[in-house]
Scaffold this active site. Sequence first.
Site, PDB file in Angstrom:
ATOM      1  N   ASP A 134       6.380  -3.259 -11.062  1.00  0.00           N
ATOM      2  CA  ASP A 134       5.383  -3.811 -10.142  1.00  0.00           C
ATOM      3  C   ASP A 134       5.746  -5.263  -9.821  1.00  0.00           C
ATOM      4  O   ASP A 134       6.388  -5.943 -10.639  1.00  0.00           O
ATOM      5  CB  ASP A 134       3.993  -3.820 -10.804  1.00  0.00           C
ATOM      6  CG  ASP A 134       3.342  -2.441 -10.822  1.00  0.00           C
ATOM      7  OD1 ASP A 134       3.820  -1.521 -10.148  1.00  0.00           O
ATOM      8  OD2 ASP A 134       2.321  -2.314 -11.534  1.00  0.00           O
ATOM      9  N   ARG A 184       9.478   0.089  -3.233  1.00  0.00           N
ATOM     10  CA  ARG A 184       8.085   0.210  -2.789  1.00  0.00           C
ATOM     11  C   ARG A 184       7.749  -0.983  -1.899  1.00  0.00           C
ATOM     12  O   ARG A 184       7.965  -2.130  -2.303  1.00  0.00           O
ATOM     13  CB  ARG A 184       7.160   0.209  -4.009  1.00  0.00           C
ATOM     14  CG  ARG A 184       5.675   0.244  -3.648  1.00  0.00           C
ATOM     15  CD  ARG A 184       4.780  -0.095  -4.846  1.00  0.00           C
ATOM     16  NE  ARG A 184       4.836   0.874  -5.923  1.00  0.00           N
ATOM     17  CZ  ARG A 184       4.391   0.620  -7.158  1.00  0.00           C
ATOM     18  NH1 ARG A 184       3.886  -0.568  -7.475  1.00  0.00           N
ATOM     19  NH2 ARG A 184       4.476   1.547  -8.086  1.00  0.00           N
TER      20      ARG A 184
HETATM   21  C1  LIG Z   1       0.761   2.620  -4.875  1.00  0.00           C
HETATM   22  C2  LIG Z   1       0.518   1.151  -4.687  1.00  0.00           C
HETATM   23  C3  LIG Z   1       1.177   0.246  -5.494  1.00  0.00           C
HETATM   24  C4  LIG Z   1       0.985  -1.129  -5.312  1.00  0.00           C
HETATM   25  N1  LIG Z   1       1.718  -2.008  -6.048  1.00  0.00           N
HETATM   26  C5  LIG Z   1       1.597  -3.330  -5.796  1.00  0.00           C
HETATM   27  C6  LIG Z   1       2.434  -4.282  -6.442  1.00  0.00           C
HETATM   28  O1  LIG Z   1       3.306  -3.953  -7.265  1.00  0.00           O
HETATM   29  N2  LIG Z   1       2.261  -5.603  -6.151  1.00  0.00           N
HETATM   30  C7  LIG Z   1       1.318  -6.012  -5.237  1.00  0.00           C
HETATM   31  O2  LIG Z   1       1.216  -7.210  -4.980  1.00  0.00           O
HETATM   32  N3  LIG Z   1       0.490  -5.126  -4.636  1.00  0.00           N
HETATM   33  C8  LIG Z   1       0.616  -3.807  -4.893  1.00  0.00           C
HETATM   34  N4  LIG Z   1      -0.206  -2.928  -4.241  1.00  0.00           N
HETATM   35  C9  LIG Z   1      -1.404  -3.417  -3.515  1.00  0.00           C
HETATM   36  C10 LIG Z   1      -1.081  -3.777  -2.084  1.00  0.00           C
HETATM   37  O3  LIG Z   1      -0.250  -4.918  -2.047  1.00  0.00           O
HETATM   38  C11 LIG Z   1      -2.377  -4.086  -1.313  1.00  0.00           C
HETATM   39  O4  LIG Z   1      -3.047  -5.156  -1.910  1.00  0.00           O
HETATM   40  C12 LIG Z   1      -3.326  -2.902  -1.250  1.00  0.00           C
HETATM   41  O5  LIG Z   1      -2.651  -1.695  -1.104  1.00  0.00           O
HETATM   42  C13 LIG Z   1      -4.290  -3.058  -0.048  1.00  0.00           C
HETATM   43  O6  LIG Z   1      -3.557  -3.119   1.136  1.00  0.00           O
HETATM   44  P1  LIG Z   1      -3.423  -1.878   2.163  1.00  0.00           P
HETATM   45  O7  LIG Z   1      -1.986  -1.762   2.495  1.00  0.00           O
HETATM   46  O8  LIG Z   1      -4.034  -0.677   1.607  1.00  0.00           O
HETATM   47  O9  LIG Z   1      -4.123  -2.390   3.478  1.00  0.00           O
HETATM   48  P2  LIG Z   1      -5.572  -2.970   3.733  1.00  0.00           P
HETATM   49  O10 LIG Z   1      -5.540  -3.513   5.111  1.00  0.00           O
HETATM   50  O11 LIG Z   1      -6.008  -3.864   2.629  1.00  0.00           O
HETATM   51  O12 LIG Z   1      -6.480  -1.686   3.682  1.00  0.00           O
HETATM   52  C14 LIG Z   1      -6.411  -0.650   4.652  1.00  0.00           C
HETATM   53  C15 LIG Z   1      -7.603   0.264   4.412  1.00  0.00           C
HETATM   54  O13 LIG Z   1      -7.464   0.893   3.136  1.00  0.00           O
HETATM   55  C16 LIG Z   1      -8.702   0.962   2.466  1.00  0.00           C
HETATM   56  N5  LIG Z   1      -8.620   0.130   1.239  1.00  0.00           N
HETATM   57  C17 LIG Z   1      -7.678  -0.775   0.928  1.00  0.00           C
HETATM   58  N6  LIG Z   1      -7.912  -1.312  -0.282  1.00  0.00           N
HETATM   59  C18 LIG Z   1      -9.034  -0.718  -0.744  1.00  0.00           C
HETATM   60  C19 LIG Z   1      -9.778  -0.836  -1.930  1.00  0.00           C
HETATM   61  N7  LIG Z   1      -9.436  -1.684  -2.900  1.00  0.00           N
HETATM   62  N8  LIG Z   1     -10.908  -0.084  -2.080  1.00  0.00           N
HETATM   63  C20 LIG Z   1     -11.263   0.794  -1.104  1.00  0.00           C
HETATM   64  N9  LIG Z   1     -10.583   0.947   0.052  1.00  0.00           N
HETATM   65  C21 LIG Z   1      -9.490   0.212   0.229  1.00  0.00           C
HETATM   66  C22 LIG Z   1      -9.734   0.434   3.417  1.00  0.00           C
HETATM   67  O14 LIG Z   1     -10.240   1.525   4.162  1.00  0.00           O
HETATM   68  C23 LIG Z   1      -8.941  -0.477   4.309  1.00  0.00           C
HETATM   69  O15 LIG Z   1      -9.516  -0.632   5.572  1.00  0.00           O
HETATM   70  C24 LIG Z   1       0.035  -1.565  -4.357  1.00  0.00           C
HETATM   71  C25 LIG Z   1      -0.619  -0.646  -3.537  1.00  0.00           C
HETATM   72  C26 LIG Z   1      -0.378   0.688  -3.668  1.00  0.00           C
HETATM   73  C27 LIG Z   1      -1.065   1.640  -2.740  1.00  0.00           C
END
Ligand SMILES: Cc1cc2nc3c(=O)[nH]c(=O)nc-3n(C[C@H](O)[C@H](O)[C@H](O)COP(=O)(O)OP(=O)(O)OC[C@H]3O[C@@H](n4cnc5c(N)ncnc54)[C@H](O)[C@@H]3O)c2cc1C
Length: 309
Positions: A134, A184
Amino acid sequence: MLRRTVAAVVGSKPLAAVGQAFPPARALAAQFVAGDTLGEALPVVKSLVADGFLVTMDVLGEAVETAAAAEKNSTEYLDLLQWLAAERLTDAVEVSLKLSAVGQALPDGDGLSGEHARLICAAAHGIGSAVTLDMEDHTTTDLTLGTWRSLLPDYPRTAAVLQARLFRTPDDLNELAVDGRRIRLCKGAYTEPAEIAHRRSRDVDKAYVRGLKQLFAADAYPMIATHDSRLIEIAQELAARAGREPGSYEFQFLYGVAAKDQERLRDAGERVRLYLPYGTEWYRYFSRRLIERPANLGLMLRALGRRRP
Ligand SMILES: Cc1cc2nc3c(=O)[nH]c(=O)nc-3n(C[C@H](O)[C@H](O)[C@H](O)COP(=O)(O)OP(=O)(O)OC[C@H]3O[C@@H](n4cnc5c(N)ncnc54)[C@H](O)[C@@H]3O)c2cc1C
């Protein structure tokens, strides 16, 4: 702005202490966390695999403050991997590891976390599973990528994470997305300084699209980690244009988020992997879920309010 305010509130030590000890907060966190123990996570991971999902499991616990705590987390990962082998789940289930959980933030902790990561990667490799390192905040990017580079010759299925939010990511992708490496791409969960990272969500989204284009044009295995349905659609278009078959890339979701999209993609024949954390140290992970979606914070604050008579 809202994101930074929420980050300041939920990341504050007083709220962290209250939140971690407050049963309704734990109940809200349960939608994102499989349980406190491996035993509690067991039925959850089995049912996800039975439903056709791939999984990456995370042992909660980050930014440890002692070498003993790093050792304890490392041992928990080794136990988890043994258990995955015993349950014959290694085709479908991998693990995700935060280097800060195995000591990276300790003085001279880079060597220690690298040693633990190597043990965990060796154990995963030995049973046909794999590890994703991560990515944490920007102060750790170089160290984490350095550890990844040192592991790749022996454990080439080890994956790294790049954050679209960071200005440096296009250069990192240019250099690192080679030789079929597993990468990722996420938006980035940490609130970073404006000098080094996009702050506005539309800029982060544009950067994410550029990152997707780089990944699909490169000799890499894209792991598309977003719940943003527009970005998922774009990723599918780019995959089709690049002539990629489902299976030569994967979508990743956090357990408990966007369940309908998880199922829709799985039913369309895509590879879909769910990030499934378990453990008692859930607050930091949960606080990032609150920052991403302030509506989740509203639910928590209402629960806190209901606590008073
Ligand atoms: C499998 C996976 C691994 C990850 N690993 C890392 C990592 O190693 N380092 C890192 O910095 N980040 C990591 N992340 C987190 C990532 O960086 C984002 O902070 C997170 O995924 C929210 O961004 P989004 O792309 O979903 O878009 P956003 O614009 O935040 O969300 C898009 C839509 O998704 C839904 N959504 C998003 N978040 C949530 C929530 N918490 N609760 C409910 N609904 C939600 C909502 O409907 C929102 O409108 C990871 C995410 C995933 C999916």
